[in-house]
Design a protein around this motif. Structure first.
Motif, PDB file in Angstrom:
ATOM      1  N   PRO A   1      -4.977  18.831  14.658  1.00 54.44           N
ATOM      2  CA  PRO A   1      -5.532  19.397  13.432  1.00 54.44           C
ATOM      3  C   PRO A   1      -6.193  20.750  13.693  1.00 54.44           C
ATOM      4  O   PRO A   1      -6.926  20.927  14.655  1.00 54.44           O
ATOM      5  CB  PRO A   1      -6.570  18.340  13.004  1.00 54.44           C
ATOM      6  CG  PRO A   1      -6.045  17.062  13.576  1.00 54.44           C
ATOM      7  CD  PRO A   1      -5.409  17.437  14.882  1.00 54.44           C
ATOM      8  N   GLY A   2      -5.898  21.697  12.833  1.00 52.00           N
ATOM      9  CA  GLY A   2      -6.415  23.044  13.013  1.00 52.00           C
ATOM     10  C   GLY A   2      -5.543  23.930  13.875  1.00 52.00           C
ATOM     11  O   GLY A   2      -5.796  25.137  13.988  1.00 52.00           O
ATOM     12  N   ARG A   3      -4.509  23.341  14.504  1.00 54.18           N
ATOM     13  CA  ARG A   3      -3.648  24.111  15.395  1.00 54.18           C
ATOM     14  C   ARG A   3      -2.204  24.158  14.888  1.00 54.18           C
ATOM     15  O   ARG A   3      -1.366  24.861  15.453  1.00 54.18           O
ATOM     16  CB  ARG A   3      -3.698  23.488  16.792  1.00 54.18           C
ATOM     17  CG  ARG A   3      -3.352  24.443  17.925  1.00 54.18           C
ATOM     18  CD  ARG A   3      -3.459  23.720  19.278  1.00 54.18           C
ATOM     19  NE  ARG A   3      -4.813  23.255  19.512  1.00 54.18           N
ATOM     20  CZ  ARG A   3      -5.141  22.230  20.277  1.00 54.18           C
ATOM     21  NH1 ARG A   3      -4.185  21.519  20.863  1.00 54.18           N
ATOM     22  NH2 ARG A   3      -6.394  21.869  20.455  1.00 54.18           N
ATOM     23  N   ARG A   4      -1.901  23.400  13.845  1.00 56.59           N
ATOM     24  CA  ARG A   4      -0.511  23.279  13.410  1.00 56.59           C
ATOM     25  C   ARG A   4       0.035  24.598  12.885  1.00 56.59           C
ATOM     26  O   ARG A   4       1.148  25.001  13.232  1.00 56.59           O
ATOM     27  CB  ARG A   4      -0.404  22.190  12.339  1.00 56.59           C
ATOM     28  CG  ARG A   4      -0.738  20.800  12.859  1.00 56.59           C
ATOM     29  CD  ARG A   4      -1.002  19.822  11.733  1.00 56.59           C
ATOM     30  NE  ARG A   4      -1.458  18.530  12.258  1.00 56.59           N
ATOM     31  CZ  ARG A   4      -2.089  17.620  11.532  1.00 56.59           C
ATOM     32  NH1 ARG A   4      -2.311  17.846  10.251  1.00 56.59           N
ATOM     33  NH2 ARG A   4      -2.469  16.478  12.093  1.00 56.59           N
ATOM     34  N   VAL A   5      -0.719  25.247  12.020  1.00 59.42           N
ATOM     35  CA  VAL A   5      -0.263  26.526  11.462  1.00 59.42           C
ATOM     36  C   VAL A   5      -0.123  27.562  12.568  1.00 59.42           C
ATOM     37  O   VAL A   5       0.842  28.333  12.602  1.00 59.42           O
ATOM     38  CB  VAL A   5      -1.229  27.015  10.362  1.00 59.42           C
ATOM     39  CG1 VAL A   5      -0.837  28.420   9.898  1.00 59.42           C
ATOM     40  CG2 VAL A   5      -1.220  26.051   9.181  1.00 59.42           C
ATOM     41  N   ASP A   6      -1.084  27.582  13.504  1.00 55.33           N
ATOM     42  CA  ASP A   6      -1.032  28.541  14.602  1.00 55.33           C
ATOM     43  C   ASP A   6       0.222  28.340  15.449  1.00 55.33           C
ATOM     44  O   ASP A   6       0.922  29.299  15.776  1.00 55.33           O
ATOM     45  CB  ASP A   6      -2.278  28.400  15.491  1.00 55.33           C
ATOM     46  CG  ASP A   6      -3.556  28.724  14.752  1.00 55.33           C
ATOM     47  OD1 ASP A   6      -3.503  29.519  13.800  1.00 55.33           O
ATOM     48  OD2 ASP A   6      -4.610  28.166  15.114  1.00 55.33           O
ATOM     49  N   THR A   7       0.498  27.086  15.809  1.00 51.36           N
ATOM     50  CA  THR A   7       1.691  26.804  16.613  1.00 51.36           C
ATOM     51  C   THR A   7       2.958  27.209  15.866  1.00 51.36           C
ATOM     52  O   THR A   7       3.850  27.855  16.430  1.00 51.36           O
ATOM     53  CB  THR A   7       1.747  25.311  16.984  1.00 51.36           C
ATOM     54  OG1 THR A   7       0.688  25.024  17.907  1.00 51.36           O
ATOM     55  CG2 THR A   7       3.072  24.950  17.648  1.00 51.36           C
TER      56      THR A   7
END
Length: 397
Positions: free
Chosen positions: A213-219
Motif C-alpha cells: 500500500p502506498g507503493r502501487r502507483v509508484d511501481t
C-alpha cells in the motif's frame, strides 16, 4: 526499523572510488550490450545465419537481461550488493568469452542468453550502490553511473567505424576479459553494501515488496516510464542507422551519427542527474521530454549538415529520460527490497527494448517511411513522460 543498506559514514574518498568503479563497470556493460551489433556483419556469415536467426541471437541476450535483472536485484537484497554485482560481472564476463568459442548456432544462442543473464544482474546493483553510497545527490549519482553505458556503447561504435573489431570473436574477448579483470579490484576496493536487518525487519514477498500500500502507483509509473523510454531508445539504437541509410545518406555519416548519439547520451544522463538534484523535478521532466519530442521530429527531417547536432540532442534527451527514471527508482523502495524494486524497473525497461525494434520492423514492413517511424514514436515518448511526471508530482523532492 530496517537496518541500513550499505556502509554508514564512508569517507568522501571512498565514495569517489566507489563511484569510479561503478562507472567503469557500467561502461564495460555498455560495451557488451552493443558487442553483438558490432560483430554482426561478420558473425552472421561465419554461422550462415539468416535475418531471423540473427534476430534471435540479439533476443537471446535480451531475454537473459530481463531474467537477470530480477534475479540479480533479489540476490543483492539477500546476499549484499557487492556479492551480487561481482557474481553478475563474473557471469557476463565468462560467457562473453565463451561466445567467442561457440561452434554452432545453438551454442551461440546459449552463450548470448547467459551473457545477458549476467548483464541484467549487474545493472540494478550498480544503481543501488550509487544511490546508497551517498547521503545527498542520490539521483545525480545514479545518473552519472548510467552515463558510463553510452560511453561504452560509443567505444563499440568507434571500433565498428575503424574496422577495429577484426574477426567477429575479438569484440567478445574484449567484452569478456574487461569485467573479469575488474573483479579482483572490486573485491579489494568496493565497500560491502549489505543490508543489516534487525529483529523487527519483516521479510517481504515479491508481490508485497513491489505493490505494498502506498507503493502501487509508484511501481506502475516506474515500470511504464521505463518501458516506453527504453522502447524509444532501443528502436533508435537498432534502427536509426537503417532509417538514415534508407534516405541515401553516406555510411560514414551514419556511423558518425551513432557515435554522437551515444556521446550525447552520456552527457544527457549526467545533466539529468544534476538537474534532478538542483532544480524542481517537475520542470526537469517537462524540459527533458519536450526536448526528446523535438529531437525526434528533427531526426525525421534534418538535412545532412544538421544531422550530427540533432542526433546529439536526441541521444542526450532519450538517455536523460531513462536516467531520470533510474535516478528516481531507488528512492521509492525501502533498503531491504531496493534491489528487487530497481531490478523490476530494469526488467520492465528491457521488455520495452524488445518491443521497440519489433515496432519499427512492423512499421517499415507496412510501408512507413523513416520520417513516419520517427514521428510515430513521439507519442510513445510522451507516455513515458506522463508516467515520469506522475512519479515526481507524487514526490517532488
Amino acid at each position: 526499523m530496517a537496518g541500513a543498506a550499505g556502509p554508514v559514514g564512508i569517507s568522501a574518498g571512498m565514495q569517489r572510488l566507489t563511484m569510479g568503479l561503478c562507472f567503469l563497470a557500467a561502461a564495460i556493460e555498455g560495451f557488451d550490450l552493443q558487442s553483438a551489433g558490432v560483430a554482426a556483419p561478420r558473425l552472421g556469415p561465419a554461422f550462415q545465419l539468416d535475418p531471423t536467426q540473427m534476430s534471435l541471437v540479439f533476443s537471446a541476450a535480451i531475454a537473459g537481461l530481463i531474467v537477470g535483472a530480477l534475479v540479480g536485484g533479489r540476490v543483492s537484497d539477500l546476499k549484499g550488493r557487492k556479492v551480487a554485482l561481482m557474481l553478475s560481472l563474473g557471469v557476463f564476463g565468462l560467457f562473453s568469452c565463451l561466445t567467442a568459442l561457440t561452434w554452432d548456432y545453438p551454442s551461440l544462442l546459449a552463450a548470448r542468453f547467459l551473457t545477458g543473464l549476467g548483464l541484467g544482474g549487474a545493472f540494478p546493483n550498480l544503481i543501488a550502490i550509487a544511490s546508497e553510497s551517498t547521503e545527498r545527490g542520490k539521483a545525480g549519482a545514479v545518473a552519472i553511473i548510467y552515463a558510463g553505458m553510452p560511453l561504452g556503447g560509443a567505444l563499440a561504435a568507434v571500433m565498428a567505424l575503424h574496422g577495429g573489431h577484426g574477426d567477429w570473436q575479438t569484440v567478445f574477448w574484449m567484452g569478456g576479459i574487461a569485467p573479469l579483470a575488474l573483479l579482483p579490484i572490486l573485491a579489494v576496493a568496493l565497500p560491502a553494501f549489505r543490508l543489516a536487518p534487525t529483529a523487527d525487519t519483516p521479510r517481504q514477498g515479491i508481490v508485497q515488496a513491489l505493490f505494498a500500500p502506498g507503493r502501487r502507483v509508484d511501481t506502475g509509473a516506474l515500470w511504464l516510464g521505463s518501458f516506453f523510454a527504453l522502447l524509444v531508445l532501443y528502436l533508435l539504437l537498432n534502427w536509426l542507422p537503417v532509417l538514415l541509410l534508407s534516405r541515401g545518406l553516406p555510411r560514414t555519416l551514419v556511423l558518425g551519427v551513432q557515435i554522437v548519439f551515444n556521446m550525447g547520451g552520456a552527457c544527457g544522463s549526467g545533466i539529468a542527474g544534476q538537474l534532478m538534484d538542483r532544480v524542481d523535478r517537475r520542470l526537469t521532466v517537462i524540459v527533458i521530454f519536450l526536448a526528446l519530442a523535438l529531437a525526434l521530429a528533427g531526426l525525421a527531417g534534418a538535412e545532412a549538415n544538421f544531422l550530427m547536432a540533432v542526433a546529439a540532442v536526441a541521444g542526450a534527451a532519450v538517455l536523460a529520460a531513462q536516467a531520470l527514471i533510474y535516478g528516481l527508482a531507488p528512492g521509492y523502495y525501502p533498503a531491504e527490497v531496493r534491489g528487487l524494486g530497481v531490478g523490476a524497473v530494469v526488467a520492465a525497461g528491457r521488455l520495452g527494448s524488445v518491443a521497440g525494434p519489433l515496432l519499427a520492423g512492423q512499421l517499415i514492413a507496412s510501408g512507413s517511411s523513416s520520417a513516419d517511424v520517427l514521428m510515430g514514436i513521439i507519442p510513445v515518448a510522451a507516455l513515458s513522460g506522463i508516467a515520469t511526471f506522475i512519479l515526481v508530482a507524487r514526490r517532488p523532492a
